[in-house]
Design an enzyme around this catalytic site. Sequence first.
Site, PDB file in Angstrom:
ATOM      1  CG  HIS A  85      68.734  67.001  15.980  1.00 38.09           C
ATOM      2  ND1 HIS A  85      70.021  67.836  16.527  1.00 38.09           N
ATOM      3  CD2 HIS A  85      68.593  67.532  14.837  1.00 38.09           C
ATOM      4  CE1 HIS A  85      70.177  68.592  15.467  1.00 38.09           C
ATOM      5  NE2 HIS A  85      69.618  68.368  14.458  1.00 38.09           N
ATOM      6  CB  CYS A 171      49.750  76.601  40.124  1.00 33.46           C
ATOM      7  SG  CYS A 171      48.385  76.874  38.751  1.00 33.46           S
TER       8      CYS A 171
HETATM    9  C1  LIG Z   1      50.322  67.711  37.542  1.00 33.99           C
HETATM   10  C2  LIG Z   1      49.227  66.885  37.308  1.00 33.99           C
HETATM   11  C3  LIG Z   1      49.184  65.840  36.312  1.00 33.99           C
HETATM   12  C4  LIG Z   1      48.608  66.494  38.719  1.00 33.99           C
HETATM   13  O1  LIG Z   1      47.215  65.767  38.286  1.00 33.99           O
HETATM   14  C5  LIG Z   1      48.054  67.989  36.815  1.00 33.99           C
HETATM   15  O2  LIG Z   1      48.041  69.098  37.710  1.00 33.99           O
HETATM   16  C6  LIG Z   1      48.666  68.485  35.327  1.00 33.99           C
HETATM   17  O3  LIG Z   1      48.478  67.907  34.270  1.00 33.99           O
HETATM   18  N1  LIG Z   1      49.051  69.854  35.366  1.00 33.99           N
HETATM   19  C7  LIG Z   1      49.697  70.306  34.121  1.00 33.99           C
HETATM   20  C8  LIG Z   1      49.109  71.757  34.012  1.00 33.99           C
HETATM   21  C9  LIG Z   1      50.323  72.616  34.299  1.00 33.99           C
HETATM   22  O4  LIG Z   1      51.319  72.473  33.702  1.00 33.99           O
HETATM   23  N2  LIG Z   1      50.137  73.573  35.272  1.00 33.99           N
HETATM   24  C10 LIG Z   1      50.984  74.743  35.525  1.00 33.99           C
HETATM   25  C11 LIG Z   1      50.764  75.565  36.287  1.00 33.99           C
HETATM   26  S1  LIG Z   1      49.342  75.533  37.279  1.00 33.99           S
END
Ligand SMILES: CC(C)(CO)[C@@H](O)C(=O)NCCC(=O)N/C=C\S
Length: 201
Positions: A85, A171
């Site tokens: 690091h 999600c």
């Molecule tokens: C995965 C992506 C890039 C698809 O377009 C988008 O959904 C995103 O940045 N999600 C990050 C948010 C997250 O960490 N959600 C965790 C639980 S809902």
Amino acid sequence: METTSSPVVRAKKRILIGATGSVASVKIPLIVRTLVEELGDLIEIKVVATNAALHFFNPSNVLAEVLTDKHEWDTWKVISDPVLHIELRKWADLFVICPLDANTLAKAAQGLCDNLITCILRAWDESRPVIVCPAMNTNMWNHKFTARHLSILTDELGYRVIPPISKLLACGDLGVGAMAEYRTIVDEIKKEIDCMKSIED
Ligand SMILES: CC(C)(CO)[C@@H](O)C(=O)NCCC(=O)N/C=C\S
């Protein structure tokens, strides 16, 4: 005797990309590929990933070296061995954490350093830029600690934030929390590289 001053060969700028435990880490291969395609001759790239980030992409799909906590402990056995690091903190001209998950945001804001990425941040040279791209579930983004921790990173540590955007999240929740689009992140990195080079010229 005529001497021709050879043009100073500007060293390539060294970009450290940090990946943490947000599902947005699925974008790491795309972000690195785009940087290589568009800035390949101007930059060197290394990726540092938390163990949680490794759930979301395979390092073999990344066009750059991917370093993890395992590398830290595999390369340090005795006092005289290099400390990864610290080596990376000295190597990097720019640190971009994309995505910055809620856990790493909290650790960075409080100075916790229990893995490769947070140890690099804890030893970071404040004169070198850090860009963070928060990504988390909307409920986490709206939690009061998020604004509190981000203000520490920006106001006290001088980090730059590329804010999350509203999307239908992985999600199924709809709202702010998705990482900024890869194009936005790459363009910000390009601006930073241009800024560094203009300071040199
Ligand atoms: C995965 C992506 C890039 C698809 O377009 C988008 O959904 C995103 O940045 N999600 C990050 C948010 C997250 O960490 N959600 C965790 C639980 S809902």
